[in-house]
Design a protein around this motif. Structure first.
Motif, PDB file in Angstrom:
ATOM      1  N   MET A   1      -5.793  12.043  -6.037  1.00 40.14           N
ATOM      2  CA  MET A   1      -7.392  12.119  -6.294  1.00 40.14           C
ATOM      3  C   MET A   1      -7.974  12.818  -5.007  1.00 40.14           C
ATOM      4  O   MET A   1      -8.717  13.832  -5.317  1.00 40.14           O
ATOM      5  CB  MET A   1      -7.967  10.502  -5.873  1.00 40.14           C
ATOM      6  CG  MET A   1      -7.805   9.596  -6.804  1.00 40.14           C
ATOM      7  SD  MET A   1      -8.344  10.105  -8.662  1.00 40.14           S
ATOM      8  CE  MET A   1     -10.149  10.303  -8.067  1.00 40.14           C
ATOM      9  N   SER A   2      -7.352  12.979  -3.955  1.00 42.58           N
ATOM     10  CA  SER A   2      -7.650  13.959  -2.813  1.00 42.58           C
ATOM     11  C   SER A   2      -7.422  15.580  -3.408  1.00 42.58           C
ATOM     12  O   SER A   2      -8.068  16.272  -3.116  1.00 42.58           O
ATOM     13  CB  SER A   2      -6.862  13.822  -1.570  1.00 42.58           C
ATOM     14  OG  SER A   2      -7.267  14.511  -0.418  1.00 42.58           O
TER      15      SER A   2
ATOM     16  N   TYR B   1      -5.081   1.779  -8.802  1.00 43.72           N
ATOM     17  CA  TYR B   1      -6.211   2.128  -9.467  1.00 43.72           C
ATOM     18  C   TYR B   1      -7.374   1.122  -9.260  1.00 43.72           C
ATOM     19  O   TYR B   1      -8.573   1.383  -9.075  1.00 43.72           O
ATOM     20  CB  TYR B   1      -5.803   2.319 -11.082  1.00 43.72           C
ATOM     21  CG  TYR B   1      -7.113   2.918 -11.643  1.00 43.72           C
ATOM     22  CD1 TYR B   1      -7.433   4.029 -11.996  1.00 43.72           C
ATOM     23  CD2 TYR B   1      -8.065   2.140 -12.251  1.00 43.72           C
ATOM     24  CE1 TYR B   1      -8.358   4.584 -12.739  1.00 43.72           C
ATOM     25  CE2 TYR B   1      -9.055   2.282 -12.996  1.00 43.72           C
ATOM     26  CZ  TYR B   1      -9.392   3.924 -13.107  1.00 43.72           C
ATOM     27  OH  TYR B   1     -10.347   4.248 -13.800  1.00 43.72           O
TER      28      TYR B   1
ATOM     29  N   MET C   1     -10.256   9.844 -12.024  1.00 48.91           N
ATOM     30  CA  MET C   1      -9.539   8.690 -11.621  1.00 48.91           C
ATOM     31  C   MET C   1      -8.780   8.240 -13.026  1.00 48.91           C
ATOM     32  O   MET C   1      -7.704   8.164 -12.791  1.00 48.91           O
ATOM     33  CB  MET C   1     -10.452   7.586 -11.472  1.00 48.91           C
ATOM     34  CG  MET C   1     -11.144   7.581  -9.980  1.00 48.91           C
ATOM     35  SD  MET C   1     -12.228   6.053  -9.920  1.00 48.91           S
ATOM     36  CE  MET C   1     -11.322   4.791 -10.139  1.00 48.91           C
TER      37      MET C   1
ATOM     38  N   GLU D   1      -3.705   7.959  -4.267  1.00 49.03           N
ATOM     39  CA  GLU D   1      -4.883   8.777  -3.335  1.00 49.03           C
ATOM     40  C   GLU D   1      -4.686  10.039  -3.110  1.00 49.03           C
ATOM     41  O   GLU D   1      -5.480  11.025  -3.021  1.00 49.03           O
ATOM     42  CB  GLU D   1      -4.787   7.896  -2.009  1.00 49.03           C
ATOM     43  CG  GLU D   1      -5.319   6.572  -2.322  1.00 49.03           C
ATOM     44  CD  GLU D   1      -6.599   6.383  -2.676  1.00 49.03           C
ATOM     45  OE1 GLU D   1      -7.472   7.060  -2.561  1.00 49.03           O
ATOM     46  OE2 GLU D   1      -6.842   5.352  -3.440  1.00 49.03           O
TER      47      GLU D   1
ATOM     48  N   THR E   1      -7.804  -0.719  -6.859  1.00 53.74           N
ATOM     49  CA  THR E   1      -7.990  -1.024  -5.165  1.00 53.74           C
ATOM     50  C   THR E   1      -8.942   0.261  -5.120  1.00 53.74           C
ATOM     51  O   THR E   1     -10.151   0.149  -4.324  1.00 53.74           O
ATOM     52  CB  THR E   1      -6.887  -0.832  -4.533  1.00 53.74           C
ATOM     53  OG1 THR E   1      -6.057  -1.891  -4.429  1.00 53.74           O
ATOM     54  CG2 THR E   1      -7.149  -0.460  -3.021  1.00 53.74           C
ATOM     55  N   HIS E   2      -8.850   1.365  -5.643  1.00 55.76           N
ATOM     56  CA  HIS E   2      -9.434   2.434  -5.482  1.00 55.76           C
ATOM     57  C   HIS E   2     -10.935   2.236  -6.382  1.00 55.76           C
ATOM     58  O   HIS E   2     -12.054   2.700  -5.865  1.00 55.76           O
ATOM     59  CB  HIS E   2      -8.973   3.739  -6.245  1.00 55.76           C
ATOM     60  CG  HIS E   2      -9.588   5.029  -5.845  1.00 55.76           C
ATOM     61  ND1 HIS E   2      -9.211   5.786  -4.487  1.00 55.76           N
ATOM     62  CD2 HIS E   2     -10.581   5.800  -6.553  1.00 55.76           C
ATOM     63  CE1 HIS E   2     -10.101   6.941  -4.696  1.00 55.76           C
ATOM     64  NE2 HIS E   2     -10.886   6.859  -5.840  1.00 55.76           N
ATOM     65  N   SER E   3     -10.880   1.857  -7.427  1.00 64.16           N
ATOM     66  CA  SER E   3     -12.153   1.262  -8.049  1.00 64.16           C
ATOM     67  C   SER E   3     -13.217   0.626  -7.382  1.00 64.16           C
ATOM     68  O   SER E   3     -14.421   0.536  -7.247  1.00 64.16           O
ATOM     69  CB  SER E   3     -11.768   0.737  -9.494  1.00 64.16           C
ATOM     70  OG  SER E   3     -10.995   1.439 -10.273  1.00 64.16           O
TER      71      SER E   3
ATOM     72  N   MET F   1     -14.623   2.387  -4.559  1.00 66.41           N
ATOM     73  CA  MET F   1     -15.892   3.612  -4.953  1.00 66.41           C
ATOM     74  C   MET F   1     -16.745   2.857  -5.715  1.00 66.41           C
ATOM     75  O   MET F   1     -17.972   3.361  -5.522  1.00 66.41           O
ATOM     76  CB  MET F   1     -15.232   4.454  -6.026  1.00 66.41           C
ATOM     77  CG  MET F   1     -13.972   5.302  -5.432  1.00 66.41           C
ATOM     78  SD  MET F   1     -14.472   6.267  -3.905  1.00 66.41           S
ATOM     79  CE  MET F   1     -15.810   7.231  -4.583  1.00 66.41           C
TER      80      MET F   1
ATOM     81  N   SER G   1       0.761  -1.397   0.072  1.00 65.79           N
ATOM     82  CA  SER G   1       0.013   0.146   0.045  1.00 65.79           C
ATOM     83  C   SER G   1       0.934   1.134  -0.105  1.00 65.79           C
ATOM     84  O   SER G   1       0.410   2.547  -0.237  1.00 65.79           O
ATOM     85  CB  SER G   1      -0.908   0.002   1.266  1.00 65.79           C
ATOM     86  OG  SER G   1      -0.200   0.093   2.492  1.00 65.79           O
TER      87      SER G   1
END
Length: 285
Positions: free
Chosen positions: A89-90, A184, A136, A86, A186-188, A191, A78
């Motif tokens: 994206m923030s 990517y 994204m 991240e 993991t974030h997908s 969300m 991670s």
């Protein structure tokens, strides 16, 4: 950071006698029990000792060949590229999870320039899901471009990272792209799950019935949706970075707020996902 200068910081101060440690390792190889040794001791398992010796040998080989590079803050898991994704994206969302990028590969000016393409809009929010998918994909493309530029540089210094098994491995373009893809995805998944939860929250309605005597009862009803919200959202996010869409993003100039990528979901599903995101976006304002 130079591997040659890498040091471990102990939680308390102690002194190591290198000769005694070497002797004890030799004794351990001969099967001498720990209780036959004198003074303080450090017990190292056979597997741990083997891993330590292999790592020391690797460092010695790099020293001998002059192939010492820098130790990257990237680790398999991670930390590093996932944290940087991240962070981007923030930033695009108007927040900040950290003061600095972990890998130091991205300039704040570059992120700010991308952020300007998602300018804040007043009034009713529309196309909120599409807009987030664009963010994204744009964040992914920004990081992908930096990785490609980094490995195309003729003066690039070799880097090493800590692998999942604790060993040091050379950091390659393929490995960094694999880490970016994992970040990517993991974030997908996160969300997509959030979209499913928002849909379920939106589907709950509270009906209040008043009766004689000023009493009331509350009946909670749930509207069922047959669509696989989570699966559709995940598919849409993942298709946003396919080769075709990456090409479209590179060609597009100006605002990305209402730009539509070619997502591999039916138009009805896309409309429904936007309605879920628009509903919750407008609740916040």
């Amino acid at each position: 950071m130079d591997i040659n200068n890498l040091q471990r910081t102990p939680s308390c101060s102690y002194r190591v006698d290198a000769d005694r440690m070497r002797q004890r390792l030799q004794q351990a190889d001969k099967g001498i029990a720990a209780d036959q040794r004198q003074g303080d001791s450090v017990d190292i398992s056979g597997e741990g000792r083997k891993a330590l010796m292999e790592e020391m040998s690797a460092v010695r080989r790099m020293k001998q060949t002059g192939d010492i590079g820098k130790l990257s803050p990237v680790t398999e898991g991670s930390y590093g590229i996932m944290s940087d994704f991240e962070k981007v994206m923030s930033e695009l969302g108007g927040g900040s999870v950290s003061d600095d990028f972990v890998t130091k590969d991205y300039s704040q000016a570059g992120v700010d320039a991308l952020k300007a393409r998602f300018e804040k809009e007043e009034g009713t929010k529309t196309d909120s899901f599409d807009r987030y998918a664009n963010k994204m994909a744009a964040a992914y493309q920004l990081m992908k471009d930096r990785i490609e530029e980094k490995y195309a540089a003729s003066d690039r210094q070799k880097e090493y990272y800590t692998a999942a098994d604790g060993s040091m491995q050379e950091l390659t373009k393929e490995k960094e792209m694999e880490m970016l893809d994992n970040a990517y995805e993991t974030h997908s998944r996160f969300m997509a799950t959030s979209t499913q939860i928002w849909s379920e929250l939106q589907d709950f309605k509270v009906q209040i019935d008043y009766h004689s005597g000023s009493t009331k009862t509350e009946t909670v009803t749930e509207k069922k949706q047959s669509a696989d919200i989570k699966g559709q959202a995940y598919s849409a996010f993942m298709s946003a970075i396919n080769e075709e869409n990456c090409g479209l993003l590179k060609q597009k100039t100006g605002s990305l707020n209402h730009f539509q990528l070619n997502l591999v979901i039916p138009s009805s599903a896309r409309t429904f996902l936007n309605s879920i995101w628009d509903y919750h976006a407008n609740l916040k304002h």
